[in-house]
Write an enzyme that holds these catalytic residues in place. Structure first.
Site, PDB file in Angstrom:
ATOM      1  N   LYS A   1      53.918  39.305  67.080  1.00 21.72           N
ATOM      2  CA  LYS A   1      54.036  40.766  67.035  1.00 21.72           C
ATOM      3  C   LYS A   1      53.120  41.355  65.981  1.00 21.72           C
ATOM      4  CE  LYS A   1      56.750  41.325  70.348  1.00 21.72           C
ATOM      5  NZ  LYS A   1      56.672  42.305  71.422  1.00 21.72           N
TER       6      LYS A   1
ATOM      7  N   ASP B   1      50.731  41.244  70.189  1.00 23.49           N
ATOM      8  CA  ASP B   1      51.406  42.331  70.909  1.00 23.49           C
ATOM      9  C   ASP B   1      51.787  43.425  69.919  1.00 23.49           C
ATOM     10  OD1 ASP B   1      52.944  43.973  72.447  1.00 23.49           O
ATOM     11  OD2 ASP B   1      54.430  42.455  73.012  1.00 23.49           O
TER      12      ASP B   1
ATOM     13  N   GLU C   1      47.939  42.941  73.383  1.00 26.09           N
ATOM     14  CA  GLU C   1      48.899  43.571  74.305  1.00 26.09           C
ATOM     15  C   GLU C   1      49.349  44.935  73.783  1.00 26.09           C
ATOM     16  OE1 GLU C   1      51.863  40.819  75.654  1.00 26.09           O
ATOM     17  OE2 GLU C   1      53.435  42.337  75.691  1.00 26.09           O
TER      18      GLU C   1
ATOM     19  N   GLU D   1      54.070  46.505  80.646  1.00 26.07           N
ATOM     20  CA  GLU D   1      55.527  46.288  80.618  1.00 26.07           C
ATOM     21  C   GLU D   1      56.294  47.602  80.655  1.00 26.07           C
ATOM     22  OE1 GLU D   1      55.287  44.287  76.703  1.00 26.07           O
ATOM     23  OE2 GLU D   1      57.033  45.484  76.194  1.00 26.07           O
TER      24      GLU D   1
ATOM     25  N   ASP E   1      57.124  43.990  84.568  1.00 26.84           N
ATOM     26  CA  ASP E   1      58.395  43.293  84.355  1.00 26.84           C
ATOM     27  C   ASP E   1      59.181  43.396  85.656  1.00 26.84           C
ATOM     28  OD1 ASP E   1      61.183  42.838  83.658  1.00 26.84           O
ATOM     29  OD2 ASP E   1      60.514  42.895  81.562  1.00 26.84           O
TER      30      ASP E   1
ATOM     31  N   HIS F   1      55.797  40.411  82.268  1.00 24.02           N
ATOM     32  CA  HIS F   1      56.585  40.546  81.045  1.00 24.02           C
ATOM     33  C   HIS F   1      57.998  40.046  81.335  1.00 24.02           C
ATOM     34  CE1 HIS F   1      59.223  43.059  78.370  1.00 24.02           C
ATOM     35  NE2 HIS F   1      58.367  42.569  77.487  1.00 24.02           N
TER      36      HIS F   1
ATOM     37  N   GLU G   1      56.291  34.024  80.352  1.00 22.25           N
ATOM     38  CA  GLU G   1      56.649  34.414  78.988  1.00 22.25           C
ATOM     39  C   GLU G   1      58.037  33.852  78.684  1.00 22.25           C
ATOM     40  OE1 GLU G   1      56.676  38.638  78.138  1.00 22.25           O
ATOM     41  OE2 GLU G   1      56.862  38.203  75.983  1.00 22.25           O
TER      42      GLU G   1
HETATM   43 MG    MG Z   1      55.004  43.278  74.945  1.00 29.21          MG
END
Ligand code: MG
Length: 390
Positions: A174, A203, A229, A255, A278, A305, A342
């Site tokens: 992240k 991300d 991302e 996502e 997603d 996602h 993922e």
């Molecule tokens: Mg993400």
């Protein structure tokens, strides 16, 4: 095979000490919204809707609006039903809550259809390209004590090494909560910890404007980052394009996007190199197939996602099984022309304990379930344990 009933479940589990942060928010709990659709001849199908948002809005959509339109319909027509319900919701629900509700319904109907025929969903979708799927680990969030820089960086390196040692061939970290210089240091720390051979993605959860995203994006180039991302907010299509043009790191996103129409706009906007619908938000399997056709025709690889419970993981495995390489080669390479799954590594009993069988990482891959429908069974005791009254 008429639909007899639709049951809804809100599952919740507080994280307590395991609370963590993305760039957008603290996660004090994990929750999931599930539906169980049952036919008159007793076949159950499971679906999940939504990801980050509160479960109550899609629940209300189903209970108050959509369920009465479903009872008594033939269950083995998921594409027809999606189209009918989407058309009904068009004027007030092209994105967001209604599509999350439709996603849960769609996944459950495909589960029922597969179970009724004794076939996994990937067989109904036309045949699997792969029987197991390489997994990338999502983790390296921000801990509660993210302001204690030395400790945070030390633990970040240990966490990243842990994923590598568990057999992950790629991990995603992240970004975006802290100043750019410090977050750039976090990327360097993770790359150093995992060595040069493990794939690394980052991300930001749309933490930046385009100028800031380009600044930190340039720092990624020397660390061989496989994708950046959600660099900018999902509505900022021009920002996406600006970042994508400016840096030598592929851009991923999607996502927070919905249906084939949302992905059409991302494609026409030339926003992304990797599309990330997603299944539980973008429209289930019915829209997945249409999004795949769309992104593939633009030369864009689709890597969904996945953030939800075991139902969401099972749906993603079934979906990825039928995603062709983009483009084809004789020996596909994960994240180059082959999708990955993922595999969220943060604490979530709804992912790990809800199903009778756990998903196991073997040689860095997870097997696609071969049982009928989604190929998984919900553990009713665990379901009750995490069910919140609503
Ligand atoms: Mg993400």
């Amino acid at each position: 095979m008429k639909i007899r009933s639709i049951d809804t479940y809100v599952l919740r589990t507080p994280l307590g000490q395991k609370r963590f942060f993305s760039s957008q928010a603290a996660f004090p709990e994990r929750n999931s919204f599930l539906v169980k659709i049952t036919t008159e001849d007793g076949i159950d199908g499971w679906g999940e809707g939504g990801q980050y948002g509160p479960p109550e809005p899609p629940l209300a959509c189903i209970e108050k609006v959509l369920a009465p339109r479903l009872i008594g319909r033939e269950a083995d027509q998921p594409v027809r039903i999606f189209e009918d319900l989407y058309s009904f919701c068009r004027d007030f629900g092209q994105k967001g809550t209604y599509i999350e509700a439709l996603s849960a319904i769609d996944i459950a109907l495909w589960d029922i259809w597969g179970k009724s025929l004794g076939k996994p969903i990937h067989a109904l979708l036309g045949g699997a390209f792969r029987t197991s799927i390489p997994a990338y680990g999502t983790g390296c969030y921000y801990p509660d004590h993210y302001q204690d820089t030395d400790r945070m960086l030390r633990e970040l390196a240990d966490e990243a090494k842990g994923y590598r040692d568990a057999g992950m061939t790629a991990i995603k970290m992240k970004l975006g909560l802290l100043p750019i210089d410090l977050d750039a240091e976090r990327i360097a720390v993770v790359r150093e910890a995992i060595g040069p051979r493990i794939g690394l993605m980052v991300d930001a959860n749309h933490a930046y404007n385009a100028a800031s995203a380009i600044r930190i994006g340039r720092s990624m180039e020397k660390h061989n980052v496989l994708w950046f991302e959600e660099p900018v907010p999902p509505e900022d299509r021009q920002g996406y394009r600006r970042v994508r043009d400016a840096i030598d790191v592929p851009i991923a996103g999607g996502e927070c996007e919905y249906t084939r129409f949302g992905f059409r706009d991302l494609m026409l906007g030339q926003c992304i190199d990797i599309a990330q619908p997603d299944l539980c938000c973008a429209g289930g399997f019915t829209e997945w197939i249409k999004i795949l056709a769309l992104t593939g025709s633009f030369g864009v690889l689709t890597v969904p996602h996945v953030w939800g419970s075991g139902i969401a993981v099972a749906a993603a495995l079934q979906a990825i099984a039928v995603a062709p390489q983009v483009p084809f080669t004789a020996a596909g390479v994960p994240l180059q022309n082959e999708p990955m799954i993922e595999f969220d590594r943060t604490h979530n009993p709804l992912r790990d304990d809800l199903l009778v069988e756990r998903f196991v990482l073997r040689d860095g891959t997870i097997d696609v379930p071969t049982g009928s429908g989604l190929g998984v069974e919900v553990n009713e005791d665990e379901l009750q344990k995490y069910s919140a009254a609503h």
